[in-house]
Scaffold this active site. Structure first.
Site, PDB file in Angstrom:
ATOM      1  N   HIS A 234      78.197   4.365  27.699  1.00 47.61           N
ATOM      2  CA  HIS A 234      79.651   4.301  27.553  1.00 47.61           C
ATOM      3  C   HIS A 234      79.997   3.106  26.663  1.00 47.61           C
ATOM      4  O   HIS A 234      79.438   2.033  26.823  1.00 47.61           O
ATOM      5  CB  HIS A 234      80.290   4.126  28.939  1.00 47.61           C
ATOM      6  CG  HIS A 234      81.777   4.174  28.932  1.00 47.61           C
ATOM      7  ND1 HIS A 234      82.558   3.098  28.591  1.00 47.61           N
ATOM      8  CD2 HIS A 234      82.634   5.183  29.212  1.00 47.61           C
ATOM      9  CE1 HIS A 234      83.836   3.450  28.674  1.00 47.61           C
ATOM     10  NE2 HIS A 234      83.904   4.703  29.054  1.00 47.61           N
ATOM     11  N   CYS A 272      83.469   8.033  24.255  1.00 45.60           N
ATOM     12  CA  CYS A 272      84.776   7.763  24.850  1.00 45.60           C
ATOM     13  C   CYS A 272      85.741   7.400  23.723  1.00 45.60           C
ATOM     14  O   CYS A 272      85.732   6.271  23.221  1.00 45.60           O
ATOM     15  CB  CYS A 272      84.672   6.634  25.872  1.00 45.60           C
ATOM     16  SG  CYS A 272      86.276   6.215  26.580  1.00 45.60           S
ATOM     17  N   HIS A 299      84.648  11.611  26.733  1.00 44.45           N
ATOM     18  CA  HIS A 299      85.887  11.181  27.391  1.00 44.45           C
ATOM     19  C   HIS A 299      86.989  11.311  26.360  1.00 44.45           C
ATOM     20  O   HIS A 299      86.900  10.694  25.297  1.00 44.45           O
ATOM     21  CB  HIS A 299      85.825   9.693  27.774  1.00 44.45           C
ATOM     22  CG  HIS A 299      84.918   9.374  28.906  1.00 44.45           C
ATOM     23  ND1 HIS A 299      84.774   8.095  29.391  1.00 44.45           N
ATOM     24  CD2 HIS A 299      84.134  10.160  29.679  1.00 44.45           C
ATOM     25  CE1 HIS A 299      83.915   8.109  30.399  1.00 44.45           C
ATOM     26  NE2 HIS A 299      83.513   9.339  30.585  1.00 44.45           N
ATOM     27  N   ASP A 352      90.237  11.468  30.054  1.00 47.91           N
ATOM     28  CA  ASP A 352      89.963  10.120  30.547  1.00 47.91           C
ATOM     29  C   ASP A 352      91.281   9.445  30.903  1.00 47.91           C
ATOM     30  O   ASP A 352      92.179   9.366  30.070  1.00 47.91           O
ATOM     31  CB  ASP A 352      89.232   9.323  29.461  1.00 47.91           C
ATOM     32  CG  ASP A 352      88.640   8.042  30.015  1.00 47.91           C
ATOM     33  OD1 ASP A 352      88.403   7.978  31.230  1.00 47.91           O
ATOM     34  OD2 ASP A 352      88.432   7.104  29.233  1.00 47.91           O
ATOM     35  N   HIS A 353      91.386   8.996  32.095  1.00 49.23           N
ATOM     36  CA  HIS A 353      92.596   8.332  32.595  1.00 49.23           C
ATOM     37  C   HIS A 353      93.815   9.247  32.439  1.00 49.23           C
ATOM     38  O   HIS A 353      93.731  10.330  31.880  1.00 49.23           O
ATOM     39  CB  HIS A 353      92.869   7.003  31.893  1.00 49.23           C
ATOM     40  CG  HIS A 353      91.710   6.063  31.975  1.00 49.23           C
ATOM     41  ND1 HIS A 353      91.681   4.869  31.323  1.00 49.23           N
ATOM     42  CD2 HIS A 353      90.538   6.131  32.649  1.00 49.23           C
ATOM     43  CE1 HIS A 353      90.533   4.251  31.573  1.00 49.23           C
ATOM     44  NE2 HIS A 353      89.830   5.000  32.377  1.00 49.23           N
ATOM     45  N   TYR A 371      93.345   6.896  37.477  1.00 50.81           N
ATOM     46  CA  TYR A 371      92.798   8.144  38.001  1.00 50.81           C
ATOM     47  C   TYR A 371      93.706   8.850  39.008  1.00 50.81           C
ATOM     48  O   TYR A 371      93.232   9.446  39.961  1.00 50.81           O
ATOM     49  CB  TYR A 371      91.396   7.914  38.572  1.00 50.81           C
ATOM     50  CG  TYR A 371      90.409   7.603  37.473  1.00 50.81           C
ATOM     51  CD1 TYR A 371      89.759   8.628  36.790  1.00 50.81           C
ATOM     52  CD2 TYR A 371      90.172   6.294  37.066  1.00 50.81           C
ATOM     53  CE1 TYR A 371      88.877   8.361  35.755  1.00 50.81           C
ATOM     54  CE2 TYR A 371      89.300   6.009  36.019  1.00 50.81           C
ATOM     55  CZ  TYR A 371      88.652   7.044  35.377  1.00 50.81           C
ATOM     56  OH  TYR A 371      87.790   6.790  34.345  1.00 50.81           O
TER      57      TYR A 371
HETATM   58  C1  DNO Z   1      86.815   3.453  33.308  1.00 51.42           C
HETATM   59  C2  DNO Z   1      85.537   4.044  32.904  1.00 51.42           C
HETATM   60  C3  DNO Z   1      84.362   3.085  32.941  1.00 51.42           C
HETATM   61  C4  DNO Z   1      83.081   3.861  32.827  1.00 51.42           C
HETATM   62  C5  DNO Z   1      81.844   3.022  32.851  1.00 51.42           C
HETATM   63  C6  DNO Z   1      80.616   3.857  32.583  1.00 51.42           C
HETATM   64  O1  DNO Z   1      87.723   4.145  33.620  1.00 51.42           O
HETATM   65  O2  DNO Z   1      85.646   4.673  31.684  1.00 51.42           O
HETATM   66  O3  DNO Z   1      84.375   2.399  34.136  1.00 51.42           O
HETATM   67  O4  DNO Z   1      82.992   4.742  33.901  1.00 51.42           O
HETATM   68  O5  DNO Z   1      81.919   2.021  31.923  1.00 51.42           O
HETATM   69  O6  DNO Z   1      79.482   3.131  32.929  1.00 51.42           O
END
Ligand code: DNO
Length: 397
Positions: A234, A272, A299, A352-353, A371
């Site tokens: 990530h 991401c 993501h 993501d989020h 989340y």
């Molecule tokens: C936050 C996430 C990060 C991700 C980690 C993966 O929302 O995108 O915490 O899960 O960095 O190791």
């Protein structure tokens, strides 16, 4: 030819239940065993227990996020050799249980960082926000990191001081825990913990950190390959150095370096878009294309910036990420993979989020910032619609 739709689930304590996850239309779940301390083995028994919860809800545990990398491994100190061996066992066990995509990160000390978890948008919904002056207030006046003030201009420091002075003790504590105590499986982090962790990095250069990542990958990738797994890293979030620490997975050069570290299909990327977009000189679509064949998980998210280096998390189809071009590039990559006969042609993605909005605003703050259900559902639905339109226009629907 559609991507695999997934939703993150933090385990039985997640206020967004698996039953609700199913209603989003996602078929895959992204999850972790947060109750197992960093560095310890994930046994087949523990993995299967968690997997059963997910499968009983009619879903599949498609992606692990994350199998955490212990700080000792990042710093190549303490018990790191033992932890690497443990990591290999966990990988074998996950492979045995049919879970093949393993997310991790190599960010020193803290994972992602935001300075405001409830940044009000004009419509009343809330987003995650990173403000440089607020971060300066944290490291200069609260953490009191030695030399931190040298990283800022006098104007930024004055802004930071004004922000610090505007908070009472309670607000400072809330602000601090929002910054350092947000990581599942690693709860209760104090300023003292952060100082102790920082100490371990005192003499560690960027080159050292890269060498430690390379060593880790050269150990675990062959095992992952054998187990049919892919390790996906990530990006740093935000994608630049903070707390005076090196960050080594932030831009296109870092991506190229990572791929060259260990030449194995098991050495992959969690692309991401939101994290990479925290830096305006990152061209997200170009970056994706440059590493597409090693991406194992996506993501989808975007950010909106001001002229002072601050950004908030935008609606999924807005902000600086060209989501149309990105989703199109992902579909094209899937087509390429399918033609090449790759079994892993379908890429799992998650929205993501998401913003805190509607009924979620009236609930107690989500223990996992970003989340809440509704904001993520909105993101998922928008991306699903975008994907549908692209597929249709390509004659694939
Ligand atoms: C936050 C996430 C990060 C991700 C980690 C993966 O929302 O995108 O915490 O899960 O960095 O190791």
């Amino acid at each position: 030819m559609n991507m695999e739709q997934t939703f993150r689930w933090y385990g039985p304590k997640d206020p967004v239940s698996l039953e609700f996850v199913r209603q989003t239309g996602a078929t895959g779940v992204v999850s972790s065993l947060h109750h197992i301390p960093y560095g310890e083995v994930w046994t087949v028994e523990e993995i299967k227990k968690h997997q059963k919860l997910i499968e009983d809800a009619g879903l599949t545990w498609s992606v692990v996020e994350s199998l955490p990398v212990h700080e000792d491994i990042k710093t190549a100190s303490g018990r790191y050799l033992e932890y690497i061996e443990n990591y290999k066992i966990s990988l074998r066990n996950l492979g045995e249980c049919g879970i093949h995509v393993i997310t991790y990160n190599f960010m020193p000390v803290l994972d992602w960082i935001r300075t405001d978890l409830r940044y009000k948008l004009p419509d009343g919904s809330e987003a995650l926000y990173f403000n440089q002056a607020q971060f300066a207030a944290f490291e200069v006046f609260i953490l009191q990191r030695k030399g931190a003030e040298k990283d800022y201009t006098p104007e930024k420091l004055a802004e930071a001081k004004a922000f610090y002075d505007s908070m009472d003790e309670e607000a400072r504590q809330r602000f601090t825990s929002g910054l350092i105590d947000n990581f599942p499986g690693f709860k209760g982090v104090t300023l003292e913990d952060v100082r102790a962790m920082l100490k371990k990095y005192e003499h560690l250069t960027r080159e050292n950190l890269e060498a430690n990542l390379k060593y880790f990958l050269s150990e675990v990738c062959p095992v992952a390959e054998e187990a049919g797994c892919i390790m996906v890293i990530h990006p740093d979030d935000p994608p630049y150095s903070i707390l005076g620490l090196p960050r080594i997975f932030s831009d296109i050069n870092d991506v190229k370096k990572l791929l060259a570290m260990v030449d194995s299909p098991a050495n992959g990327i969690c692309f991401c878009s939101g994290s990479f977009s925290g830096r305006l000189d990152n061209n997200i679509v170009e970056m994706f294309k440059a590493c597409a064949d090693r991406v194992g998980f996506v993501h989808l998210r975007s950010t909106q910036h001001d002229n002072n280096g601050n950004f908030f998390e935008a609606n999924h189809l807005e902000g600086v990420v060209d989501m149309y071009e990105l989703v199109k590039a992902i579909i094209e990559e899937q087509i390429r993979r399918k033609k090449a006969g790759r079994k892993d042609w379908r890429l799992p993605f998650r929205p993501d989020h998401g913003h805190t909005m509607l009924d979620d605003l009236a609930k107690p703050p989500c223990p996992n910032p970003g989340y809440t259900a509704i904001g993520r559902l909105k993101g998922l639905a928008e991306i699903r619609g975008l994907e549908f339109g692209i597929l249709k226009s390509m004659g694939l629907k």
